[in-house]
Design a protein around this motif. Structure first.
Motif: not given
Length: 218
Positions: A107-116
């Motif tokens: 449910n988190n933000i996809k761009s933030e997940i992928e960046h991390n």
């Protein structure tokens, strides 16, 4: 044909609880919300759908929700080193990649997940990543079903790993083969057991053993 192993992000792959507690404490200070400002034991207070967590303290107006998201982004930029993988997760993922198609549904933000995950060196292991871009959040099964569609596999050949009650409900609604719940994330074993996961594990090492058994069953 490989079966699929699909993970939640926060509380399963990454130890984000300390960071999220900081975020909600800051929200409490700026918006004068005592429940967040004095949040000392947040584990069972958090809902997998952040909008539901906000609604618990009366935040539903879209302007306020956008303000909360802004605080999250601001702190993420300044404190993103606070979101590491749990010890042993990287090795677990590399091992699992040889036997499963790997997905991530959060449910988190996809761009933030992928960046991390890119910084942590594991993004390339995943065949599909879903965040909040579909609008519907867990416990709605949409994200899991989209993952199955992208991986070209039936949910009946998927194992889903989550740490919150919403994960269990979403997996059940999507009719996945097995749902593994972990107790080292956000929700306690008591809450998780109330939703009857197929498998309950208490550590990354137990999760690894459960996944190894799934290889044999595949």
């Amino acid at each position: 044909m490989k079966s699929a192993l699909v993970f939640d992000y926060d509380g399963v792959l990454v130890d984000s609880l300390p960071f999220m507690q900081k975020v909600y404490n800051e929200i409490g200070k700026r918006l004068d919300i005592p429940e967040f400002r004095n949040l000392k034991n947040p584990v069972d207070f958090f809902d997998g759908n952040y909008r539901v967590t906000l609604q618990k303290v009366g935040i539903s107006d879209e302007k306020e929700v956008d303000m909360v998201r802004g605080i999250y982004h601001e702190l993420l930029i300044n404190h993103n080193t606070m979101i590491p993988l749990f010890p042993g997760i990287k090795e677990l993922l590399y091992d699992a990649k040889d036997h499963f198609k790997l997905g991530l549904v959060s449910n988190n933000i996809k761009s933030e997940i992928e960046h991390n995950l890119e910084k942590l060196g594991v993004l390339g292991l995943f065949d599909f990543v879903a965040g909040d871009e579909y609008g519907a959040l867990k416990p709605d099964p949409t994200q899991i079903l989209k993952c199955a569609e992208h991986l070209e596999i039936s949910p009946a050949r998927m194992t889903y790993v989550g740490d919150m009650t919403n994960d269990i409900i979403a997996a059940r609604n999507a009719k996945v083969n097995k749902m593994i719940a972990v107790t080292y994330g956000y929700h306690s074993s008591g809450l998780l057991l109330h939703e009857n996961p197929d498998i309950l594990v208490n550590s990354v090492s137990e999760l690894r053993r459960a996944i190894q058994k799934r290889k044999l069953d595949a």
